[in-house]
Design a protein around this motif. Structure first.
Motif, PDB file in Angstrom:
ATOM      1  N   GLU A  78       0.840  -1.193   0.000  1.00 34.00           N
ATOM      2  CA  GLU A  78       0.000   0.000   0.000  1.00 34.00           C
ATOM      3  C   GLU A  78       0.879   1.249   0.000  1.00 34.00           C
ATOM      4  O   GLU A  78       1.699   1.452   0.891  1.00 34.00           O
ATOM      5  CB  GLU A  78      -0.917   0.029   1.219  1.00 34.00           C
ATOM      6  CG  GLU A  78      -1.880   1.214   1.187  1.00 34.00           C
ATOM      7  CD  GLU A  78      -2.835   1.225   2.359  1.00 34.00           C
ATOM      8  OE1 GLU A  78      -3.997   0.809   2.187  1.00 34.00           O
ATOM      9  OE2 GLU A  78      -2.408   1.655   3.453  1.00 34.00           O
ATOM     10  N   VAL A  79       0.699   2.066  -1.017  1.00 33.03           N
ATOM     11  CA  VAL A  79       1.450   3.312  -1.151  1.00 33.03           C
ATOM     12  C   VAL A  79       0.477   4.474  -0.983  1.00 33.03           C
ATOM     13  O   VAL A  79      -0.634   4.453  -1.522  1.00 33.03           O
ATOM     14  CB  VAL A  79       2.140   3.405  -2.531  1.00 33.03           C
ATOM     15  CG1 VAL A  79       2.908   4.717  -2.658  1.00 33.03           C
ATOM     16  CG2 VAL A  79       3.074   2.214  -2.742  1.00 33.03           C
ATOM     17  N   THR A  80       0.888   5.486  -0.237  1.00 40.15           N
ATOM     18  CA  THR A  80       0.059   6.677  -0.033  1.00 40.15           C
ATOM     19  C   THR A  80       0.594   7.820  -0.879  1.00 40.15           C
ATOM     20  O   THR A  80       1.751   8.222  -0.743  1.00 40.15           O
ATOM     21  CB  THR A  80       0.052   7.100   1.444  1.00 40.15           C
ATOM     22  OG1 THR A  80      -0.465   6.032   2.244  1.00 40.15           O
ATOM     23  CG2 THR A  80      -0.817   8.337   1.641  1.00 40.15           C
ATOM     24  N   TYR A  81      -0.257   8.329  -1.768  1.00 39.84           N
ATOM     25  CA  TYR A  81       0.099   9.447  -2.633  1.00 39.84           C
ATOM     26  C   TYR A  81      -0.639  10.694  -2.153  1.00 39.84           C
ATOM     27  O   TYR A  81      -1.855  10.658  -1.935  1.00 39.84           O
ATOM     28  CB  TYR A  81      -0.288   9.155  -4.083  1.00 39.84           C
ATOM     29  CG  TYR A  81       0.383   7.932  -4.665  1.00 39.84           C
ATOM     30  CD1 TYR A  81       1.597   8.032  -5.339  1.00 39.84           C
ATOM     31  CD2 TYR A  81      -0.200   6.670  -4.541  1.00 39.84           C
ATOM     32  CE1 TYR A  81       2.212   6.908  -5.873  1.00 39.84           C
ATOM     33  CE2 TYR A  81       0.409   5.536  -5.070  1.00 39.84           C
ATOM     34  CZ  TYR A  81       1.615   5.665  -5.730  1.00 39.84           C
ATOM     35  OH  TYR A  81       2.220   4.548  -6.255  1.00 39.84           O
ATOM     36  N   ASN A  82       0.093  11.794  -1.980  1.00 47.03           N
ATOM     37  CA  ASN A  82      -0.492  13.057  -1.546  1.00 47.03           C
ATOM     38  C   ASN A  82      -0.217  14.127  -2.605  1.00 47.03           C
ATOM     39  O   ASN A  82       0.927  14.553  -2.785  1.00 47.03           O
ATOM     40  CB  ASN A  82       0.100  13.495  -0.205  1.00 47.03           C
ATOM     41  CG  ASN A  82      -0.347  12.589   0.932  1.00 47.03           C
ATOM     42  OD1 ASN A  82      -1.533  12.447   1.195  1.00 47.03           O
ATOM     43  ND2 ASN A  82       0.608  11.966   1.605  1.00 47.03           N
ATOM     44  N   LEU A  83      -1.270  14.536  -3.302  1.00 46.42           N
ATOM     45  CA  LEU A  83      -1.140  15.527  -4.362  1.00 46.42           C
ATOM     46  C   LEU A  83      -1.535  16.897  -3.827  1.00 46.42           C
ATOM     47  O   LEU A  83      -2.677  17.113  -3.421  1.00 46.42           O
ATOM     48  CB  LEU A  83      -2.030  15.154  -5.550  1.00 46.42           C
ATOM     49  CG  LEU A  83      -1.950  16.071  -6.768  1.00 46.42           C
ATOM     50  CD1 LEU A  83      -0.580  15.967  -7.435  1.00 46.42           C
ATOM     51  CD2 LEU A  83      -3.052  15.733  -7.768  1.00 46.42           C
ATOM     52  N   GLN A  84      -0.589  17.826  -3.822  1.00 40.71           N
ATOM     53  CA  GLN A  84      -0.826  19.181  -3.331  1.00 40.71           C
ATOM     54  C   GLN A  84      -1.536  19.989  -4.416  1.00 40.71           C
ATOM     55  O   GLN A  84      -0.967  20.268  -5.463  1.00 40.71           O
ATOM     56  CB  GLN A  84       0.503  19.822  -2.940  1.00 40.71           C
ATOM     57  CG  GLN A  84       1.259  19.047  -1.865  1.00 40.71           C
ATOM     58  CD  GLN A  84       2.674  19.543  -1.649  1.00 40.71           C
ATOM     59  OE1 GLN A  84       3.051  20.607  -2.137  1.00 40.71           O
ATOM     60  NE2 GLN A  84       3.474  18.776  -0.923  1.00 40.71           N
ATOM     61  N   CYS A  85      -2.781  20.380  -4.159  1.00 38.61           N
ATOM     62  CA  CYS A  85      -3.626  21.000  -5.187  1.00 38.61           C
ATOM     63  C   CYS A  85      -3.930  22.472  -4.924  1.00 38.61           C
ATOM     64  O   CYS A  85      -4.723  23.078  -5.653  1.00 38.61           O
ATOM     65  CB  CYS A  85      -4.946  20.244  -5.296  1.00 38.61           C
ATOM     66  SG  CYS A  85      -4.792  18.460  -5.499  1.00 38.61           S
ATOM     67  N   GLY A  86      -3.328  23.052  -3.897  1.00 39.11           N
ATOM     68  CA  GLY A  86      -3.680  24.411  -3.504  1.00 39.11           C
ATOM     69  C   GLY A  86      -3.507  25.451  -4.591  1.00 39.11           C
ATOM     70  O   GLY A  86      -4.265  26.426  -4.653  1.00 39.11           O
TER      71      GLY A  86
END
Length: 221
Positions: A78-86
């Motif tokens: 399980e990989v956690t991806y965090n896309l910064q969309c601000g």
């Protein structure tokens, strides 16, 4: 048919994590677009959307479309991806969005474990890839090569006419396909906004219905 900068290939940036224990993230392929902040840990692959070409009309460079390949030691983990969309053009559009993934770039499925935090404007998804390599995107990508095939199918049909009415910011033709005759004019426009590559799937279906042209094998669920 518009072919906006969101699907510009060739000059895509290639970036990867610096740790063997992390995730290799690349986007140097047709339609690829991502910027890596940190991919050294599978518990937090931090990403940003890379900007499209600057538009003189709006005096800004839009950010919305993303599409990248993940590799390394990820199979079954399980990989956690965090896309910064601000700083994206339409960050609110990510609310309720589920990221799509594919291991063969033909069949696309949705990552159910996708969430968007309004306070931080970060879209997060957790996924265990069934393969050593996996592709993730905003929507099922519509490649420029497939676009060319669609235009060719229209141009070869006795029921349609094709002409270029301008150029995109990347210098690609904006094609106008005309079908039928008569006093009533109906305009169908798609892919004029950032991140709207999925609209050409609908255009392809419409053209297929009008001209009887054949579709491809990619699917999205």
């Amino acid at each position: 048919f518009g072919t906006g900068p969101l699907l510009a290939g060739g000059s895509a940036l290639r970036m990867s994590g610096g740790s063997a224990a992390g995730v290799e993230v690349t986007c140097d392929f047709d339609a690829g677009n991502i910027e890596v902040v940190d991919s050294s840990s599978i518990s937090n692959v931090a990403l940003k959307v890379r900007a499209d070409p600057y538009t003189e009309l709006e005096k800004k460079a839009h950010k919305q479309w993303f599409y990248f390949r993940a590799g390394g030691d990820i199979k079954g983990k399980e990989v956690t991806y965090n896309l910064q969309c601000g700083d994206c053009s339409y960050a609110h559009a990510f609310i309720g969005t589920t990221v799509v993934y594919s291991t063969d770039r033909k069949e696309w499925k949705r990552v159910a474990a996708t969430s968007f935090d309004k306070a931080s404007a970060v879209m997060t998804w957790k996924h265990a890839s069934p393969s050593d390599v996996c592709w993730y995107a905003y929507f099922a990508p519509y490649s420029y090569e497939r676009h060319q095939e669609l235009v060719a199918a229209c141009a070869s049909s006795p029921l349609a006419r094709v002409r270029s009415i301008g150029r995109t910011l990347d210098g690609r033709p904006i094609d106008l396909v005309t079908v039928g005759e008569g006093p009533l004019k109906v305009w169908v426009i798609h892919r004029q906004h950032p991140g709207e590559s999925q609209a050409e799937w609908f255009a392809e279906g419409l053209v297929d219905r009008l001209l009887g042209t054949g579709g491809g094998g990619e699917t999205a669920s």
